[in-house]
Scaffold this active site. Sequence first.
Site, PDB file in Angstrom:
ATOM      1  N   GLU A  96       7.097  38.534 -41.824  1.00  0.00           N
ATOM      2  CA  GLU A  96       8.341  38.968 -42.467  1.00  0.00           C
ATOM      3  C   GLU A  96       8.864  37.939 -43.460  1.00  0.00           C
ATOM      4  OE1 GLU A  96       9.995  41.358 -38.593  1.00  0.00           O
ATOM      5  OE2 GLU A  96      11.315  39.984 -39.647  1.00  0.00           O
ATOM      6  N   CYS A 109      14.260  33.911 -46.832  1.00  0.00           N
ATOM      7  CA  CYS A 109      13.947  33.427 -45.487  1.00  0.00           C
ATOM      8  C   CYS A 109      12.465  33.684 -45.258  1.00  0.00           C
ATOM      9  CB  CYS A 109      14.808  34.201 -44.495  1.00  0.00           C
ATOM     10  SG  CYS A 109      14.449  33.804 -42.789  1.00  0.00           S
ATOM     11  N   CYS A 116       5.127  33.800 -32.586  1.00  0.00           N
ATOM     12  CA  CYS A 116       5.639  32.478 -32.201  1.00  0.00           C
ATOM     13  C   CYS A 116       5.319  32.245 -30.736  1.00  0.00           C
ATOM     14  CB  CYS A 116       7.153  32.400 -32.414  1.00  0.00           C
ATOM     15  SG  CYS A 116       7.842  30.770 -32.018  1.00  0.00           S
ATOM     16  N   CYS A 120      11.477  32.461 -26.971  1.00  0.00           N
ATOM     17  CA  CYS A 120      12.926  32.619 -26.769  1.00  0.00           C
ATOM     18  C   CYS A 120      13.182  34.082 -26.394  1.00  0.00           C
ATOM     19  CB  CYS A 120      13.703  32.235 -28.029  1.00  0.00           C
ATOM     20  SG  CYS A 120      13.336  30.553 -28.555  1.00  0.00           S
ATOM     21  N   CYS A 123      14.548  36.854 -28.924  1.00  0.00           N
ATOM     22  CA  CYS A 123      13.991  36.882 -30.275  1.00  0.00           C
ATOM     23  C   CYS A 123      12.784  37.832 -30.325  1.00  0.00           C
ATOM     24  CB  CYS A 123      13.573  35.459 -30.652  1.00  0.00           C
ATOM     25  SG  CYS A 123      12.587  35.385 -32.150  1.00  0.00           S
ATOM     26  N   GLU A 167       7.692  28.949 -35.493  1.00  0.00           N
ATOM     27  CA  GLU A 167       8.336  27.649 -35.297  1.00  0.00           C
ATOM     28  C   GLU A 167       7.690  26.661 -36.283  1.00  0.00           C
ATOM     29  OE1 GLU A 167      10.859  26.032 -33.945  1.00  0.00           O
ATOM     30  OE2 GLU A 167       9.881  24.287 -34.788  1.00  0.00           O
ATOM     31  N   LEU A 222      20.156  25.611 -30.748  1.00  0.00           N
ATOM     32  CA  LEU A 222      20.541  25.117 -29.419  1.00  0.00           C
ATOM     33  C   LEU A 222      20.711  26.260 -28.420  1.00  0.00           C
ATOM     34  CD1 LEU A 222      23.187  22.251 -29.796  1.00  0.00           C
ATOM     35  CD2 LEU A 222      20.866  22.093 -28.899  1.00  0.00           C
ATOM     36  N   ASN A 297      21.612  39.659 -32.704  1.00  0.00           N
ATOM     37  CA  ASN A 297      21.056  40.934 -33.181  1.00  0.00           C
ATOM     38  C   ASN A 297      20.299  41.506 -32.006  1.00  0.00           C
ATOM     39  OD1 ASN A 297      21.632  41.502 -35.812  1.00  0.00           O
ATOM     40  ND2 ASN A 297      19.658  40.914 -36.624  1.00  0.00           N
ATOM     41  N   CYS A 340      15.021  38.042 -37.032  1.00  0.00           N
ATOM     42  CA  CYS A 340      13.680  37.467 -37.005  1.00  0.00           C
ATOM     43  C   CYS A 340      12.710  38.333 -36.195  1.00  0.00           C
ATOM     44  CB  CYS A 340      13.859  36.086 -36.377  1.00  0.00           C
ATOM     45  SG  CYS A 340      12.394  35.248 -35.918  1.00  0.00           S
TER      46      CYS A 340
HETATM   47  N1  SAH Z   1      11.701  29.008 -34.778  1.00  0.00           N
HETATM   48  C1  SAH Z   1      12.794  28.503 -35.505  1.00  0.00           C
HETATM   49  C2  SAH Z   1      13.081  29.263 -36.780  1.00  0.00           C
HETATM   50  C3  SAH Z   1      12.970  30.764 -36.715  1.00  0.00           C
HETATM   51  S1  SAH Z   1      14.205  31.592 -35.751  1.00  0.00           S
HETATM   52  C4  SAH Z   1      14.028  28.433 -34.632  1.00  0.00           C
HETATM   53  O1  SAH Z   1      14.019  28.992 -33.540  1.00  0.00           O
HETATM   54  O2  SAH Z   1      14.975  27.792 -35.059  1.00  0.00           O
HETATM   55  C5  SAH Z   1      15.669  31.338 -36.765  1.00  0.00           C
HETATM   56  C6  SAH Z   1      16.963  31.505 -36.009  1.00  0.00           C
HETATM   57  O3  SAH Z   1      17.199  32.887 -35.662  1.00  0.00           O
HETATM   58  C7  SAH Z   1      17.020  30.717 -34.704  1.00  0.00           C
HETATM   59  O4  SAH Z   1      18.241  30.039 -34.589  1.00  0.00           O
HETATM   60  C8  SAH Z   1      16.902  31.814 -33.679  1.00  0.00           C
HETATM   61  O5  SAH Z   1      17.405  31.421 -32.439  1.00  0.00           O
HETATM   62  C9  SAH Z   1      17.671  32.941 -34.339  1.00  0.00           C
HETATM   63  N2  SAH Z   1      17.394  34.261 -33.763  1.00  0.00           N
HETATM   64  C10 SAH Z   1      16.215  34.739 -33.355  1.00  0.00           C
HETATM   65  N3  SAH Z   1      16.345  36.003 -32.893  1.00  0.00           N
HETATM   66  C11 SAH Z   1      17.655  36.324 -33.017  1.00  0.00           C
HETATM   67  C12 SAH Z   1      18.418  37.483 -32.718  1.00  0.00           C
HETATM   68  N4  SAH Z   1      17.851  38.556 -32.173  1.00  0.00           N
HETATM   69  N5  SAH Z   1      19.743  37.465 -32.982  1.00  0.00           N
HETATM   70  C13 SAH Z   1      20.318  36.361 -33.532  1.00  0.00           C
HETATM   71  N6  SAH Z   1      19.657  35.243 -33.848  1.00  0.00           N
HETATM   72  C14 SAH Z   1      18.335  35.214 -33.580  1.00  0.00           C
HETATM   73 FE1  SF4 Z   2      10.119  31.239 -32.032  1.00  0.00          FE
HETATM   74 FE2  SF4 Z   2      12.414  30.641 -33.248  1.00  0.00          FE
HETATM   75 FE3  SF4 Z   2      11.983  33.094 -32.194  1.00  0.00          FE
HETATM   76 FE4  SF4 Z   2      12.333  31.012 -30.587  1.00  0.00          FE
HETATM   77  S1  SF4 Z   2      13.834  31.867 -32.011  1.00  0.00           S
HETATM   78  S2  SF4 Z   2      10.756  32.576 -30.360  1.00  0.00           S
HETATM   79  S3  SF4 Z   2      11.327  29.403 -31.717  1.00  0.00           S
HETATM   80  S4  SF4 Z   2      10.905  32.179 -33.890  1.00  0.00           S
END
Ligand code: SAH
Ligand code: SF4
Length: 359
Positions: A96, A109, A116, A120, A123, A167, A222, A297, A340
């Site tokens: 994406e 972005c 990944c 998390c 995500c 990541e 965080l 989201n 994401c």
């Molecule tokens: N892997 C890196 C960068 C990609 S994710 C990281 O985790 O920082 C970019 C940001 O989007 C991160 O802060 C992540 O926690 C956030 N994110 C991922 N999925 C999300 C969602 N469903 N709703 C809100 N923020 C989200």
């Molecule tokens: Fe990977 Fe970032 Fe999504 Fe966590 S929030 S699973 S580190 S892309």
Amino acid sequence: MPSDTSANLYDLTRPALGALLSGWGFGPYHRDQLWTALYRRHATTFDELDGLKPELLRMLREHTRLGQLATHHESFSSDGFTHKLLLRLDDGQTIETVLMRFKGRATVCISTQAGCAMGCVFCATGQMGLSRHLTPGEIVGQILHVNRILRASGETLRNVVLMGMGEPLHNYEHTMSAVDVLVDALGLAMGPRFITLSTVGVVPGIRRLADEERPIHLAVSLHGATDAERAALVPAGRRWPLDELMDACRYYSEKRRRRIFFEWTLISGRNDTAEHAHTLGQLLRGMDAHVNVIPLNPTVGYDGGPSRPESVRAFQDVLASYDVPSTVRQRRGIDIDAGCGQLKATVERRSRRSLPTSA
Ligand code: SAH
Ligand code: SF4
């Protein structure tokens, strides 16, 4: 014709391109001429590289290729600001890239991995697992792709955020090669201060970034301010506990003399109460820090919901009482799965149900 395994010219930094060319007997003048042609013209075919020495062009045609990404799917948000692209790589993987055009300032972005490994829970990309790292050319290719779109309407790209799928510090070498290409003065010449890298908190990567000379911005995700709460959302928190992570952040901010951005996805009832905000305020008090709070989201694989606006405001008020500034980042284009990994998840679900997707 070069084979698919031949070198993608967009994978190479300028020194690496110089090494390739010098092996063929061409010096820095030819390297820079080629580099400028690649990045000023965003060439997709060798015919666009006119002006080069014919022998050099012949070698390039024989031994290299000009990798590019194809649009697999795209959608536009109803507010018109967000253009979400699902781009196809040579091996069929999709990633994406999101282009946001706001008040004449375009931000993109970009992804650094297909999927990944960090898992998390909230995500969509984490829910897919890791397919593979992107090459530098696939990371840079996303910028070239959106630049071509922007050029058609006379716009220019201002900001790049490495916050798409993946990541970036888990794919350190390729990501930094791509950053070096983006900032190269003879090519795209992007300002490093307009580039932000977001990490889940890969401690060795943060320390390495601190030791190297790339003045890009750092954002650290965080989402929890105690180890137990963070690890429940961010499994990587078990590998790199908060004391190690905050030590690395302080090291980075002292060494680079830069403010660090902290991201906090606000999930109703999970990490958005006043108590959570106090714990976060205590953790960040005294640091040169800025918190970006992002209401969740919702994703198919996680049952949490976004915080209510009054909880968001209350959370920010508590942070302010610790002199920790914060901004609410609304994820633009929620109606087109602009979180994401969400577009890819939706398109894959649809194609599993055998519905056609538009190209
Ligand atoms: N892997 C890196 C960068 C990609 S994710 C990281 O985790 O920082 C970019 C940001 O989007 C991160 O802060 C992540 O926690 C956030 N994110 C991922 N999925 C999300 C969602 N469903 N709703 C809100 N923020 C989200
Ligand atoms: Fe990977 Fe970032 Fe999504 Fe966590 S929030 S699973 S580190 S892309």
